[in-house]
Structure formats: C-alpha cells, structure tokens
Write a protein that holds these residues in place. Structure first.
Motif, PDB file in Angstrom:
ATOM      1  N   ALA A 169       0.698  -1.100  -0.211  1.00 55.27           N
ATOM      2  CA  ALA A 169       0.010  -0.178  -0.019  1.00 55.27           C
ATOM      3  C   ALA A 169       0.639   0.944   0.004  1.00 55.27           C
ATOM      4  O   ALA A 169       0.257   2.598  -0.218  1.00 55.27           O
ATOM      5  CB  ALA A 169      -0.960   0.033   1.306  1.00 55.27           C
ATOM      6  N   ALA A 170       1.939   1.106  -0.352  1.00 51.72           N
ATOM      7  CA  ALA A 170       2.899   2.037   0.012  1.00 51.72           C
ATOM      8  C   ALA A 170       2.511   2.713  -0.845  1.00 51.72           C
ATOM      9  O   ALA A 170       2.906   4.431  -0.856  1.00 51.72           O
ATOM     10  CB  ALA A 170       4.290   2.087   0.006  1.00 51.72           C
ATOM     11  N   ALA A 171       2.729   2.775  -2.410  1.00 54.41           N
ATOM     12  CA  ALA A 171       2.680   3.215  -3.109  1.00 54.41           C
ATOM     13  C   ALA A 171       2.118   4.703  -3.340  1.00 54.41           C
ATOM     14  O   ALA A 171       2.408   6.169  -3.438  1.00 54.41           O
ATOM     15  CB  ALA A 171       2.414   2.623  -4.635  1.00 54.41           C
ATOM     16  N   PRO A 172       0.946   4.686  -2.906  1.00 51.15           N
ATOM     17  CA  PRO A 172       0.125   5.606  -2.389  1.00 51.15           C
ATOM     18  C   PRO A 172       0.288   7.254  -1.536  1.00 51.15           C
ATOM     19  O   PRO A 172       0.122   7.252  -1.575  1.00 51.15           O
ATOM     20  CB  PRO A 172      -1.628   4.883  -2.679  1.00 51.15           C
ATOM     21  N   LEU A 173       0.611   6.273  -0.734  1.00 50.25           N
ATOM     22  CA  LEU A 173       0.654   6.939   0.242  1.00 50.25           C
ATOM     23  C   LEU A 173       1.573   7.757   0.110  1.00 50.25           C
ATOM     24  O   LEU A 173       2.271   8.541   0.153  1.00 50.25           O
ATOM     25  CB  LEU A 173       0.800   5.849   1.787  1.00 50.25           C
ATOM     26  N   ILE A 174       3.568   6.808  -0.812  1.00 54.14           N
ATOM     27  CA  ILE A 174       4.389   7.808  -1.300  1.00 54.14           C
ATOM     28  C   ILE A 174       3.421   9.163  -2.103  1.00 54.14           C
ATOM     29  O   ILE A 174       4.197  10.525  -1.379  1.00 54.14           O
ATOM     30  CB  ILE A 174       5.475   7.467  -1.673  1.00 54.14           C
ATOM     31  N   VAL A 175       2.966   8.911  -2.411  1.00 55.74           N
ATOM     32  CA  VAL A 175       2.898   9.919  -4.242  1.00 55.74           C
ATOM     33  C   VAL A 175       1.429  11.268  -2.809  1.00 55.74           C
ATOM     34  O   VAL A 175       1.740  12.218  -2.735  1.00 55.74           O
ATOM     35  CB  VAL A 175       1.689   9.155  -4.853  1.00 55.74           C
ATOM     36  N   GLN A 176       0.851  10.917  -1.816  1.00 54.25           N
ATOM     37  CA  GLN A 176       0.044  11.302  -0.946  1.00 54.25           C
ATOM     38  C   GLN A 176       0.959  12.038   0.321  1.00 54.25           C
ATOM     39  O   GLN A 176       1.034  13.233  -0.149  1.00 54.25           O
ATOM     40  CB  GLN A 176      -1.141  10.644   0.052  1.00 54.25           C
ATOM     41  N   ALA A 177       2.076  11.349   0.315  1.00 52.57           N
ATOM     42  CA  ALA A 177       2.814  12.576   1.113  1.00 52.57           C
ATOM     43  C   ALA A 177       3.787  14.298   0.421  1.00 52.57           C
ATOM     44  O   ALA A 177       3.852  14.455   1.029  1.00 52.57           O
ATOM     45  CB  ALA A 177       3.742  11.785   1.510  1.00 52.57           C
ATOM     46  N   THR A 178       4.070  13.631  -0.704  1.00 48.77           N
ATOM     47  CA  THR A 178       4.389  14.369  -1.457  1.00 48.77           C
ATOM     48  C   THR A 178       2.986  15.868  -1.626  1.00 48.77           C
ATOM     49  O   THR A 178       3.551  16.472  -1.834  1.00 48.77           O
ATOM     50  CB  THR A 178       5.001  13.785  -2.680  1.00 48.77           C
ATOM     51  N   LEU A 179       2.742  15.265  -2.238  1.00 48.46           N
ATOM     52  CA  LEU A 179       1.583  16.403  -2.232  1.00 48.46           C
ATOM     53  C   LEU A 179       0.954  17.048  -1.207  1.00 48.46           C
ATOM     54  O   LEU A 179       0.597  18.160  -0.790  1.00 48.46           O
ATOM     55  CB  LEU A 179      -0.249  15.837  -2.922  1.00 48.46           C
ATOM     56  N   ALA A 180       0.896  15.977   0.155  1.00 46.42           N
ATOM     57  CA  ALA A 180       0.860  16.799   1.531  1.00 46.42           C
ATOM     58  C   ALA A 180       2.197  17.739   2.141  1.00 46.42           C
ATOM     59  O   ALA A 180       1.502  18.601   2.284  1.00 46.42           O
ATOM     60  CB  ALA A 180       1.222  15.466   1.914  1.00 46.42           C
ATOM     61  N   PHE A 181       2.933  17.560   1.182  1.00 45.18           N
ATOM     62  CA  PHE A 181       4.243  18.735   1.523  1.00 45.18           C
ATOM     63  C   PHE A 181       4.198  19.535   1.204  1.00 45.18           C
ATOM     64  O   PHE A 181       4.490  20.967   2.024  1.00 45.18           O
ATOM     65  CB  PHE A 181       5.404  18.102   0.852  1.00 45.18           C
ATOM     66  N   SER A 182       3.098  19.532  -0.061  1.00 43.24           N
ATOM     67  CA  SER A 182       3.250  20.847  -0.897  1.00 43.24           C
ATOM     68  C   SER A 182       2.184  22.166   0.064  1.00 43.24           C
ATOM     69  O   SER A 182       2.094  22.768  -0.104  1.00 43.24           O
ATOM     70  CB  SER A 182       2.783  20.601  -2.446  1.00 43.24           C
ATOM     71  N   SER A 183       1.123  21.258   0.434  1.00 45.21           N
ATOM     72  CA  SER A 183      -0.160  21.725   0.855  1.00 45.21           C
ATOM     73  C   SER A 183       0.368  22.160   2.407  1.00 45.21           C
ATOM     74  O   SER A 183       0.168  23.221   2.457  1.00 45.21           O
ATOM     75  CB  SER A 183      -1.032  20.704   1.285  1.00 45.21           C
ATOM     76  N   ALA A 184       1.541  21.405   2.662  1.00 43.95           N
ATOM     77  CA  ALA A 184       1.548  22.497   4.256  1.00 43.95           C
ATOM     78  C   ALA A 184       2.978  22.829   4.145  1.00 43.95           C
ATOM     79  O   ALA A 184       2.873  23.776   4.783  1.00 43.95           O
ATOM     80  CB  ALA A 184       2.943  20.766   4.676  1.00 43.95           C
ATOM     81  N   ILE A 185       3.197  23.587   3.445  1.00 45.22           N
ATOM     82  CA  ILE A 185       4.232  24.692   2.853  1.00 45.22           C
ATOM     83  C   ILE A 185       3.153  25.406   2.386  1.00 45.22           C
ATOM     84  O   ILE A 185       3.230  26.653   3.155  1.00 45.22           O
ATOM     85  CB  ILE A 185       4.824  24.358   1.221  1.00 45.22           C
ATOM     86  N   LEU A 186       2.568  25.233   1.464  1.00 46.36           N
ATOM     87  CA  LEU A 186       1.484  26.380   1.675  1.00 46.36           C
ATOM     88  C   LEU A 186       0.612  27.150   3.022  1.00 46.36           C
ATOM     89  O   LEU A 186      -0.046  27.915   3.410  1.00 46.36           O
ATOM     90  CB  LEU A 186      -0.014  26.035   0.283  1.00 46.36           C
ATOM     91  N   ASP A 187      -0.061  25.835   3.427  1.00 41.59           N
ATOM     92  CA  ASP A 187      -0.834  26.414   4.750  1.00 41.59           C
ATOM     93  C   ASP A 187      -0.915  27.079   5.894  1.00 41.59           C
ATOM     94  O   ASP A 187      -0.342  27.874   6.773  1.00 41.59           O
ATOM     95  CB  ASP A 187      -1.731  24.991   5.408  1.00 41.59           C
ATOM     96  N   ILE A 188       1.136  26.594   6.130  1.00 45.36           N
ATOM     97  CA  ILE A 188       1.950  26.812   7.026  1.00 45.36           C
ATOM     98  C   ILE A 188       2.007  28.376   6.825  1.00 45.36           C
ATOM     99  O   ILE A 188       1.765  29.225   7.728  1.00 45.36           O
ATOM    100  CB  ILE A 188       2.826  26.722   7.138  1.00 45.36           C
ATOM    101  N   ALA A 189       2.265  29.016   5.148  1.00 39.44           N
ATOM    102  CA  ALA A 189       3.090  30.228   5.079  1.00 39.44           C
ATOM    103  C   ALA A 189       1.396  31.313   4.651  1.00 39.44           C
ATOM    104  O   ALA A 189       1.392  32.111   5.479  1.00 39.44           O
ATOM    105  CB  ALA A 189       3.387  30.361   3.497  1.00 39.44           C
ATOM    106  N   ALA A 190       0.043  30.216   5.120  1.00 41.46           N
ATOM    107  CA  ALA A 190      -1.174  30.976   5.187  1.00 41.46           C
ATOM    108  C   ALA A 190      -1.402  31.741   6.291  1.00 41.46           C
ATOM    109  O   ALA A 190      -1.811  33.264   6.887  1.00 41.46           O
ATOM    110  CB  ALA A 190      -1.804  30.291   4.513  1.00 41.46           C
ATOM    111  N   LEU A 191      -0.840  30.688   7.165  1.00 43.25           N
ATOM    112  CA  LEU A 191      -1.145  30.661   8.632  1.00 43.25           C
ATOM    113  C   LEU A 191      -0.527  31.578   9.337  1.00 43.25           C
ATOM    114  O   LEU A 191      -0.770  32.678  10.004  1.00 43.25           O
ATOM    115  CB  LEU A 191      -1.377  29.436   9.850  1.00 43.25           C
ATOM    116  N   GLY A 192       0.936  31.439   9.012  1.00 42.19           N
ATOM    117  CA  GLY A 192       1.838  32.844   8.579  1.00 42.19           C
ATOM    118  C   GLY A 192       1.442  34.111   8.534  1.00 42.19           C
ATOM    119  O   GLY A 192       1.615  35.071   9.083  1.00 42.19           O
TER     120      GLY A 192
END
Lengths: 335, 299
Positions: free
Chosen positions: B213-236
């Motif tokens: 089940a690792a493949a979709p999780l890796i893909v999701q983790a990459t996409l989550a990384f970009s969301s995390a950058i955007l959301d943290i910046a938005a909160l800042g």
C-alpha cells in the motif's frame, strides 16, 4: 433513486451532528476559562463570574451542555456575538451574500475559462497550447493565493491604477441593499456608474479566488476528455463522418463532464478556504474576513457559529453535487 | 547513478528502484521538480553557512535597500533589505530551512497518525472502523484552512500549534488511503496465503499489506508536503503561525505587506520562494504518481 437519496441523507445527518460536536468542543478545548476569556483583561468579580457561568450553562455537565447547544442550533439560535452583541446568525446572513457573490463569479470565471481550455488542450494533445496550458494550470494550482492577490494589486491597482484596492463599492455611491448582491443592487439602484464600479471592485478578488478552481477544472477536463476521446464510440462517430466539432461537443464532452462536475462541486470547500485569504487581502466584507476578525477578537460565539454555518453550507452543497452526479450518471445509483 | 541503472536494465530484469527510476525520468517536469527541490533542500540544510548574514541582524544604515538588479541596488544585499534593514536573501534562505523542516514534520505527523488510524480501521472493521471513518468525514467537511485557523485560534497562535493544526487537516487523506489499501489488499490471494502460513495480524499488516500500500501513500505524502508549505505560509501570513521576527516565508510576506508600494521586492520575493517550492513539489508528486501507480501509468 429514493433509496440513494436516503443513503445520502443517512451520511448527511451524522456528519452534521459531528460538526456540531466539533464546534461545541472547540470552545471547551481552548486553554483557560471561557468566561474569563470573554471577560477580557479587565477581569470579573466572583459573583458576576458565577452569574456568567450559569448564564452560558458552563456549570452543567458536559453532555447536558452539548444537548442544550444542539437544541439551540436546531432552533436557529447560534448565540450572540460578545463584541457586537448581535445574534451570530444575523451577522452571518448579513455578510454571506458578499461571499456568495464573490464565490459565484469566481467559479463562473473558472468554469467559463477552464472547460474550453481543457477541451482544446485535449483535442490538440501535445501541442504548444496543451503544454503551456498544463504548465500554467500547474502554476495556478501551486499558487499561494494571498501572494497572488498582492501581486495583482501591485500591478493593476498600484502601477496601472485600473482597479480599486479594497471593498465592494466606492464611497461616492449610496446603494440601497436589496438582494445583498452588489452587482444586482447597483443595477436596481439605477445610479449611473455604480454597476461599473462594483464590477471594478469585484474583478481582482474574483480572479484570485477563481485561480485554483480554474487550474483544477482545466486539468480535470483535459484528462477526462483524453480518456473519452480514446473510446470506441468516438472512433465510430468519427468513422461515420460526423463533423469533428460535433464529435467533440456532442459525443465526447457530455461524457467527459461527469468527473468534471464532481470536481466543480468539490471546489466549494476550496472557495471557502480561499475566501478567508482573498477577503482579508481585498478587505471584502464577507464571511471569511468576519470569521478571521472574530478569531482575532476572541469572539468565540461568532467563531463557533460561523464555523458551523460554513461547514453546513459545504456539507449541503456536497450532498447536492452527489445527487446531481447520480442524475447525470445513472451507474452511480445502481452501485 | 543513471548510467549504472541503464546498464543493469539492459541485461537483466530491472529491480523495483531501477524500474521506478526508468518510469520517473521519462517525465521532464518531474525531473525539473526533483532538481529544484533537491537544490532548495541543500540550501535549507546548509542555510547557516550559505546565508551571507544572520537573518535577524539589522543594518541601521540600510533600510529598504532595493535588490541588486534595480538602479539603487547594492552588491552588499543581493535581494535587498526589509524595513528593519535585515538582509532579505539571508531571511529567505533561513526561511527555506524553516519551511522545509516544518513541512517535513507536518507530513511525518500526519502520515504516521493517519496510517495508524487507517490500519486500525482497516483491520478492526465494525464499530471502530465506522467511528474512525466518520470522524475523518467530519474533518473533511470543514474547509482545510478554516479548520487549521480554528485549531490555531483555540490552541493559540504559534508555530508549534500551526504544525499540529496543519497535520490534523492533512490527517484524513492518509487515514482514508491506508484503510482503502488495506481493505482491498486483505482480500487478495497472497494475503490469504500468508494467513494460512500462520502470519499474525501485525506481521500481516507490516510485512505483507503495508509494503503493497506504500505507493499511493508516498504520492499522497509528496502532495501533502506542498499543502503543508502553503498552509503554514497562509497561517503565517494571517498572523496565526510563526510570529515575527521568525523568518518564515508567510510571516515575512505579511510583515512586508504595508511596504508593497515603496518596496515591492519585500513582497514579491518571499511569495516567489513559496511558489517555487510548491511547484517543484507538485511536479515531483505528479511524476511519482505516474511512475508508482501502474493503474494511472497507462493514462
């Protein structure tokens, strides 16, 4: 269909209850005593403290408090703002049209540009247009929209002076609020130039808010069209000599639209998130800006009620989209 | 590295890594994303040595100095200075360190907790599954940034709380993905075989099911990384994340907002940094998805 409707409602009700529980728990989770927080820095006497606790029901068991809260919510009583002393629901309803108007124009912009762009990119696959559209939409999708808004203000408002920087309408116009939608109200008022001014105020925030949905819709339309264009029935339609325009728009697009509709429905949540940032940047007097200000002012009843109402709007729209989806695609109902 | 891969690939069946790399490098965008992302990671890791000045150092003789390429620019401050006379380049470099490490922490938090909940739901089924999945539905019903903002508002505005908030926002995606993969994998023949062989629940989960089940999780983790950058910046940006003078990109942007007319570079450059990282991550995510998910590969 009726059973499908029931099953959708079966998910809707617990989700709504869950959201009420979440918003209820929020205030109780906040560190510190809610009464003391509401009292602010001036503090409160012990007698008044006990009185306030009883007034807000904080002296009762948690479960009782929750059911009281739920009862109030179902009766449409979302509490009273501690800052403005007006009912939260009244405040929300007063500001909601501004957000709705912005969101509708933004999503219309996204659909009107995104759908044709996606179709053309799919038909002209691997062409320069396709590549540039995919590149642009990926940039749009990755855009920090608060920065995008500031860039547009810098270029169009400050450097070129084409659009105003903030608000919904210039101070020189006095328009009676009838529908709450500035575009309609300015037309109804008949004041010369007011409508044009409202459009000028709306255009930049709508572009900013519509950017991410536009990118998502264009990408989705393209990939969905590519899939459909490879189907046998499209080959048949082409083989029998149908005009390429009809093949694309009558045969392919209708089937390709199904996943696109879902994606458009999912944008409601994106629009609400975007509204918080867009309204803050453009001083747009809507729900997003109000919620954020309520948070800054620690106006917990407003935050609690506002979040619940926004979540309800999102849940309702998503359910409607699910139902619409089953109307367009009968296969879903049978599953 | 790539030369070696080609050689082995020509002679024998490629291993999973080689096969992945062959699929990945066919995507030009994904390669560009990987290169840019790696460069920024290097900058982030070596920030204290690469940055010309301390990010908090104020030069009282250099308020709002424009970047090098403008007429009044000076080579002393390549990207100019802000209203307090701090070197923007140094702040952005340290911001990269901060944003990248915060996003990594957020994704790790969301990934591990999400996998835990997802595995619990997928293995336990019944009431536990319903309870977990309904809770995730509720989290998904709230617009992501709104949920993050409310959590921060409740916990108090700080970087740590912003991290927790964004991790909670990203959590449902990982939980759903893990549960769905586990449920679909559990019905496969190889799992039944492992079970007949006497594999216990935990062994089944970690040795048999999760690797598949690792493949979709890796893909999701990459996409989550970009969301995390955007959301943290938005909160800042909204004043609910990192607090000044922390050189977080969104926080820098927010502090410079009032100088947009006089010193536009203090606004354009931090935003550009956010966009570049998010874009690179998304390009990488697209490439990973195409290379790792055989079902999408054909499309």
């Amino acid at each position: 269909m009726f059973r499908y409707l029931l099953s959708k409602l079966g998910i809707l009700v617990p989700t709504f209850l869950g959201v009420t529980f979440l918003t209820f728990a929020l205030i109780r989770l906040a560190p510190g005593d809610p009464v003391l927080i509401m009292a602010g820095e001036r503090g409160v006497s012990p007698e008044r403290y006990a009185e306030l606790r009883a007034q807000f029901g904080f002296d009762q068991p948690m479960l009782v408090q929750y059911f009281n809260y739920l009862g109030d919510v179902l009766r449409g009583d979302l509490g009273i703002s501690v800052v403005t002393h007006t009912p939260v629901l009244t405040e929300f309803l007063g500001l909601f049209p501004a957000t709705l108007e912005l969101a509708i124009i933004a999503i219309m912009l996204a659909i009107c540009l995104g759908l044709p762009a996606g179709v053309i990119a799919a038909v002209k696959r691997n062409s320069p247009f396709d590549y540039s559209l995919m590149g642009t939409s990926l940039i749009g999708y990755s855009m920090p929209i608060f920065w995008w808004g500031l860039l547009l203000i810098l270029f169009f408002s400050i450097n070129l002076g084409w659009t105003p920087v903030a608000g919904r309408l210039g101070f020189e116009y006095d328009v009676e609020p009838v529908t709450g939608f500035m575009l309609i109200d300015t037309l109804l008022s008949g004041e010369p130039g007011a409508f044009k001014d409202a459009v000028h105020h709306l255009i930049l925030p709508a572009i900013v808010l519509g950017t991410i949905p536009l990118a998502v819709i264009a990408r989705m339309t393209r990939s969905s069209m590519l899939e459909v264009l490879g189907e046998d029935y499209i080959r048949t339609a082409r083989a029998k000599g149908l005009h390429p325009f009809l093949v694309v728009f009558q045969h392919a697009l209708r089937n390709a639209l199904i996943p696109v509709v879902t994606v458009i429905g999912l944008q409601v949540s994106v629009l609400m998130t975007g509204a918080i940032l867009t309204e803050t940047i453009f001083s747009w007097p809507g729900i997003g800006k109000w919620l954020l200000e309520s948070i800054y002012r620690r106006d917990y009843p407003a935050v609690q009620g506002g979040v619940l109402l926004v979540a309800t709007v999102v849940i309702l729209v998503n359910t409607v989209v699910d139902l619409l989806y089953s109307v367009i695609n009968p296969k879903i109902r049978k599953q | 590295m790539s030369g070696e891969t080609i050689e082995t690939a020509d002679h024998a069946m490629p291993g999973p890594v080689a096969e992945f790399w062959r699929a990945y490098r066919r995507n030009v965008g994904a390669i560009i994303g990987l290169v840019v992302f790696s460069l920024i990671t290097v900058v982030a890791v070596f920030a204290p040595w690469l940055a010309p000045y301390d990010p908090a150092a104020q030069f009282s003789d250099a308020f709002l100095v424009p970047p090098l390429w403008s007429d009044a620019g000076s080579s002393r401050f390549l990207l100019g200075t802000d209203d307090l006379g701090r070197d923007l380049l140094s702040r952005l470099i340290h911001g990269a360190r901060l944003s990248m490490s915060i996003a990594a922490v957020v994704v790790c938090l969301a990934l591990t907790t999400g996998m835990l909940f997802g595995a619990l739901a997928g293995m336990a089924r019944g009431f536990v599954e319903t309870a977990i999945m309904r809770f995730m539905d509720i989290l998904l019903a709230l617009p992501s940034l709104l949920l993050a903002i409310v959590i921060v508002a409740v916990l108090g505005a700080s970087l740590t709380n912003a991290v927790i908030a964004v991790a909670i926002v990203l959590l449902p995606h990982f939980t759903r993905l893990t549960r769905a993969s586990i449920v679909s994998e559990l019905s496969r023949d190889y799992v039944t075989a492992a079970r007949l062989d006497g594999a216990g629940q935990l062994r089944l989960l970690f040795k048999t099911v999760l690797p598949n089940a690792a493949a979709p999780l890796i893909v999701q983790a990459t996409l989550a990384f970009s969301s995390a950058i955007l959301d943290i910046a938005a909160l800042g940006f909204l004043g609910l994340g990192a607090q000044p003078p922390t050189p977080e990109w969104g926080t820098i942007l927010s502090a410079s907002r009032e100088f947009i007319q006089r010193a536009s570079w203090t606004v354009t450059l931090p935003g550009l940094a956010i966009l570049v990282v998010v874009l690179a991550t998304n390009l990488m995510g697209d490439g990973l998805r195409d290379a790792l998910d055989p079902r999408l590969k054909r499309g």
